[in-house]
Design a protein around this motif. Structure first.
Motif, PDB file in Angstrom:
ATOM      1  N   ASN A  29       2.849  -8.977  11.743  1.00 27.84           N
ATOM      2  CA  ASN A  29       2.176  -8.164  11.335  1.00 27.84           C
ATOM      3  C   ASN A  29       2.450  -7.856   9.653  1.00 27.84           C
ATOM      4  OD1 ASN A  29       0.558  -5.847  10.406  1.00 27.84           O
ATOM      5  ND2 ASN A  29       0.806  -4.884  12.283  1.00 27.84           N
ATOM      6  N   GLU A  30       2.021  -8.689   8.750  1.00 30.93           N
ATOM      7  CA  GLU A  30       2.402  -8.436   7.287  1.00 30.93           C
ATOM      8  C   GLU A  30       1.957  -7.216   6.929  1.00 30.93           C
ATOM      9  OE1 GLU A  30      -1.696 -10.189   7.033  1.00 30.93           O
ATOM     10  OE2 GLU A  30      -0.146 -10.237   8.441  1.00 30.93           O
ATOM     11  N   ARG A  31       0.697  -6.548   7.376  1.00 32.73           N
ATOM     12  CA  ARG A  31       0.527  -5.268   6.766  1.00 32.73           C
ATOM     13  C   ARG A  31       1.540  -4.020   7.301  1.00 32.73           C
ATOM     14  NH1 ARG A  31      -5.115  -4.933   5.449  1.00 32.73           N
ATOM     15  NH2 ARG A  31      -6.138  -7.056   5.904  1.00 32.73           N
ATOM     16  N   LEU A  32       2.069  -4.215   8.112  1.00 27.47           N
ATOM     17  CA  LEU A  32       3.115  -3.254   8.649  1.00 27.47           C
ATOM     18  C   LEU A  32       4.192  -3.445   7.785  1.00 27.47           C
ATOM     19  CD1 LEU A  32       3.369  -0.751  10.480  1.00 27.47           C
ATOM     20  CD2 LEU A  32       4.148  -2.443  12.448  1.00 27.47           C
ATOM     21  N   ILE A  33       4.724  -4.521   7.658  1.00 25.42           N
ATOM     22  CA  ILE A  33       6.053  -4.879   6.782  1.00 25.42           C
ATOM     23  C   ILE A  33       5.523  -4.540   5.156  1.00 25.42           C
ATOM     24  CG2 ILE A  33       7.280  -6.766   5.843  1.00 25.42           C
ATOM     25  CD1 ILE A  33       8.197  -6.317   8.427  1.00 25.42           C
ATOM     26  N   LEU A  34       4.359  -4.864   4.786  1.00 26.11           N
ATOM     27  CA  LEU A  34       4.175  -3.936   3.518  1.00 26.11           C
ATOM     28  C   LEU A  34       4.314  -2.711   3.413  1.00 26.11           C
ATOM     29  CD1 LEU A  34       0.689  -6.295   2.597  1.00 26.11           C
ATOM     30  CD2 LEU A  34       2.831  -6.184   1.298  1.00 26.11           C
ATOM     31  N   ALA A  35       3.738  -1.692   4.462  1.00 21.21           N
ATOM     32  CA  ALA A  35       3.580  -0.487   4.339  1.00 21.21           C
ATOM     33  C   ALA A  35       5.107  -0.046   4.439  1.00 21.21           C
ATOM     34  CB  ALA A  35       2.616   0.075   5.406  1.00 21.21           C
ATOM     35  N   SER A  36       5.961  -0.536   5.381  1.00 19.55           N
ATOM     36  CA  SER A  36       7.360  -0.310   5.715  1.00 19.55           C
ATOM     37  C   SER A  36       8.225  -0.595   4.464  1.00 19.55           C
ATOM     38  CB  SER A  36       7.912  -0.841   6.748  1.00 19.55           C
ATOM     39  OG  SER A  36       7.071  -0.693   7.901  1.00 19.55           O
ATOM     40  N   THR A  37       8.021  -1.378   3.373  1.00 19.42           N
ATOM     41  CA  THR A  37       8.909  -1.782   2.522  1.00 19.42           C
ATOM     42  C   THR A  37       9.506  -0.644   1.813  1.00 19.42           C
ATOM     43  OG1 THR A  37       7.600  -3.791   2.140  1.00 19.42           O
ATOM     44  CG2 THR A  37       8.946  -3.129   0.157  1.00 19.42           C
ATOM     45  N   ASN A  57       3.534   4.978  12.860  1.00 20.76           N
ATOM     46  CA  ASN A  57       3.989   3.796  13.716  1.00 20.76           C
ATOM     47  C   ASN A  57       5.434   3.976  14.003  1.00 20.76           C
ATOM     48  OD1 ASN A  57       4.671   1.975  15.449  1.00 20.76           O
ATOM     49  ND2 ASN A  57       3.096   0.236  14.323  1.00 20.76           N
ATOM     50  N   GLY A  58       5.578   5.125  14.632  1.00 21.50           N
ATOM     51  CA  GLY A  58       6.823   5.602  15.180  1.00 21.50           C
ATOM     52  C   GLY A  58       7.789   4.361  15.883  1.00 21.50           C
ATOM     53  N   ARG A  59       7.410   3.935  16.920  1.00 21.05           N
ATOM     54  CA  ARG A  59       8.001   2.809  17.741  1.00 21.05           C
ATOM     55  C   ARG A  59       8.564   1.709  16.570  1.00 21.05           C
ATOM     56  NH1 ARG A  59       4.630   1.920  23.262  1.00 21.05           N
ATOM     57  NH2 ARG A  59       5.108   3.902  24.129  1.00 21.05           N
ATOM     58  N   PHE A  60       7.592   1.236  15.787  1.00 20.81           N
ATOM     59  CA  PHE A  60       7.805  -0.018  14.866  1.00 20.81           C
ATOM     60  C   PHE A  60       8.955   0.532  13.884  1.00 20.81           C
ATOM     61  CE2 PHE A  60       7.635  -2.328  11.095  1.00 20.81           C
ATOM     62  CZ  PHE A  60       7.714  -3.756  11.469  1.00 20.81           C
ATOM     63  N   ILE A  61       8.907   1.746  13.319  1.00 16.31           N
ATOM     64  CA  ILE A  61       9.707   2.117  12.222  1.00 16.31           C
ATOM     65  C   ILE A  61      11.446   2.393  12.758  1.00 16.31           C
ATOM     66  CG2 ILE A  61      10.434   3.896  10.817  1.00 16.31           C
ATOM     67  CD1 ILE A  61       7.997   2.287   9.613  1.00 16.31           C
ATOM     68  N   GLY A  62      11.245   2.838  14.097  1.00 14.87           N
ATOM     69  CA  GLY A  62      12.492   3.116  14.696  1.00 14.87           C
ATOM     70  C   GLY A  62      13.086   1.939  15.161  1.00 14.87           C
ATOM     71  N   ALA A  63      12.384   0.781  15.676  1.00 16.82           N
ATOM     72  CA  ALA A  63      12.955  -0.696  15.775  1.00 16.82           C
ATOM     73  C   ALA A  63      13.487  -1.276  14.474  1.00 16.82           C
ATOM     74  CB  ALA A  63      12.094  -1.623  16.408  1.00 16.82           C
ATOM     75  N   LEU A  64      12.427  -0.995  13.484  1.00 16.53           N
ATOM     76  CA  LEU A  64      13.094  -1.689  12.066  1.00 16.53           C
ATOM     77  C   LEU A  64      14.222  -0.916  11.711  1.00 16.53           C
ATOM     78  CD1 LEU A  64      11.379  -3.533  10.069  1.00 16.53           C
ATOM     79  CD2 LEU A  64      10.750  -1.319   8.826  1.00 16.53           C
ATOM     80  N   PRO A 109       0.920  -1.153   0.090  1.00 15.85           N
ATOM     81  CA  PRO A 109      -0.038  -0.069   0.018  1.00 15.85           C
ATOM     82  C   PRO A 109       0.865   1.269  -0.038  1.00 15.85           C
ATOM     83  CG  PRO A 109       0.096  -1.014   2.157  1.00 15.85           C
ATOM     84  CD  PRO A 109       0.774  -2.043   1.366  1.00 15.85           C
ATOM     85  N   PHE A 110       1.415   1.540  -1.048  1.00 16.00           N
ATOM     86  CA  PHE A 110       2.379   2.547  -1.298  1.00 16.00           C
ATOM     87  C   PHE A 110       1.662   4.102  -1.123  1.00 16.00           C
ATOM     88  CE2 PHE A 110       5.129  -0.298  -3.402  1.00 16.00           C
ATOM     89  CZ  PHE A 110       6.221  -0.038  -2.899  1.00 16.00           C
ATOM     90  N   LEU A 111       0.268   3.934  -1.396  1.00 20.82           N
ATOM     91  CA  LEU A 111      -0.658   5.070  -1.133  1.00 20.82           C
ATOM     92  C   LEU A 111      -0.855   5.354   0.120  1.00 20.82           C
ATOM     93  CD1 LEU A 111      -2.643   4.508  -4.694  1.00 20.82           C
ATOM     94  CD2 LEU A 111      -0.428   5.986  -4.169  1.00 20.82           C
ATOM     95  N   LYS A 112      -0.682   4.488   1.070  1.00 18.48           N
ATOM     96  CA  LYS A 112      -0.966   4.444   2.393  1.00 18.48           C
ATOM     97  C   LYS A 112       0.374   4.330   3.298  1.00 18.48           C
ATOM     98  CE  LYS A 112      -5.466   2.322   1.808  1.00 18.48           C
ATOM     99  NZ  LYS A 112      -6.294   1.345   2.326  1.00 18.48           N
ATOM    100  N   LEU A 113       1.429   5.184   2.645  1.00 19.12           N
ATOM    101  CA  LEU A 113       2.718   5.046   3.287  1.00 19.12           C
ATOM    102  C   LEU A 113       2.603   6.003   4.672  1.00 19.12           C
ATOM    103  CD1 LEU A 113       5.641   4.462   3.550  1.00 19.12           C
ATOM    104  CD2 LEU A 113       6.121   6.388   1.861  1.00 19.12           C
TER     105      LEU A 113
END
Length: 323
Positions: free
Chosen positions: A124-132, A66-73, A56-60
């Motif tokens: 959470n595959e949706r979060l991985i999708l959006a984080s790609t 989700n700052g905590r997950f992005i920071g951890a990632l 979902p690039f249009l929903k980046l």
């Protein structure tokens, strides 16, 4: 009637069959392996296009919020993982061409089939999708720095920027733009929406095709460079053993939930081997042979590790709580 859910549910068996078939054909008929090798980049481009269509690039903005997950990632993939790779390559030192292959594959987080394995591992595959897209942009920026850090001036001598840029444009930028075009089309018309839905059927068969052509074309190189392969196996095995626990500790530090934590584990343990392989093949011939063998070996070990992850991660490392 064949259903998409059935295809996705049985994909591990499909991938295993593709790996075995590719290995058998590649060893018994090296000519066939050489014949399918030119198709690697094209098949990977189609695979990535099909995967990008599901992102979902249009929903980046949802991922960025989700700052905590992005920071951890970002911490796990671009700080802790390079430190781990540096330590492992100190413990198991490698000659420069081998080290280049190891760095190419272990320092680049996966942006495609990690989504599949995250889903199978109850993450959470949706979060991985959006984080790609984030992983994609950051690894392109960081990879030259990592190669300089790990290989110094040797990296400049071994790696030509031109072919790398060309491969990234063909394998990433073009499929990405096509996927975005399909997504925009899907928002505008019913035909576009139907076309986007049809792309959901492509990842599994094209993943199998990619695995087949990669193994069939490269297994001979692995067989010819067994001494090199044996030397790097401990690095890969320890990498896949240690990254889940590093990710688990990071999840606790950032206080992210179990499902997001599982996604973090799969991101850290899944590397971008199918994308960097064509980059390795742009190196000078002898160096390309060694680097490709090193990368293909990692692919095989990683796929075995993923089959373990989907059982161990939700049941032992990050248990699913009984309600």
């Amino acid at each position: 009637m064949l259903r998409l859910e059935s295809v996705e549910k049985n994909q591990i068996g499909v991938y295993a069959a593709a790996l075995i078939l590719g290995a058998v054909i590649g060893l018994l008929s090296p000519t066939t392996g050489m014949f399918v090798e030119p198709a690697i980049s094209f098949m990977i481009a189609i695979l990535l296009f099909s995967m990008f269509c599901q992102i979902p690039f249009l929903k980046l903005r949802e991922a960025l919020s989700n700052g905590r997950f992005i920071g951890a990632l970002l911490l796990v993939n671009f700080v802790l993982t390079p430190v781990l790779v540096y330590i492992l390559t100190l413990v198991f030192p490698q000659p420069a061409p081998v080290l280049l292959g190891v760095c190419l594959v272990l320092l680049t987080p996966c942006i495609d089939y990690v989504i599949v394995f995250t889903q199978l591992g109850k993450g959470n595959e949706r979060l991985i999708l959006a984080s790609t897209p984030i992983l994609f942009v950051v690894q392109i920026i960081m990879l030259p720095f990592y190669l300089w850090l790990f290989l110094g001036s040797e990296a400049a001598e071994m790696v030509k920027v031109g072919p790398f840029v060309e491969a990234f444009i063909f394998l990433i930028i073009v499929p990405l733009l096509l996927a975005l075009a399909v997504q925009f089309w899907a928002k505008k018309s019913a035909k576009g929406s139907k076309s986007l839905q049809l792309t959901a059927w492509l990842p599994v068969p094209f993943m199998a095709i990619v695995l087949f052509v990669v193994i069939a074309s490269q297994i001979g190189r692995v067989y010819e460079d067994l001494s090199v392969i044996i030397a790097v196996i401990p690095i890969y095995v320890l990498f896949h053993i240690m990254t889940p626990f590093i990710s688990r500790a990071t999840s606790a530090f950032f206080r992210i939930g179990p499902k997001d934590g599982r996604a973090l584990i799969f991101s850290a343990g899944t590397r971008n081997s199918l994308v960097v392989l064509p980059l390795a093949l742009t190196l000078p011939e002898e160096m390309a042979t060694i680097a490709a063998a090193v990368i293909v070996t990692q692919t095989v070990i990683e796929l075995i590790a993923e089959l373990v992850y989907i059982r161990v991660v939700p049941n032992l490392i990050y248990r699913i709580e009984n309600k």
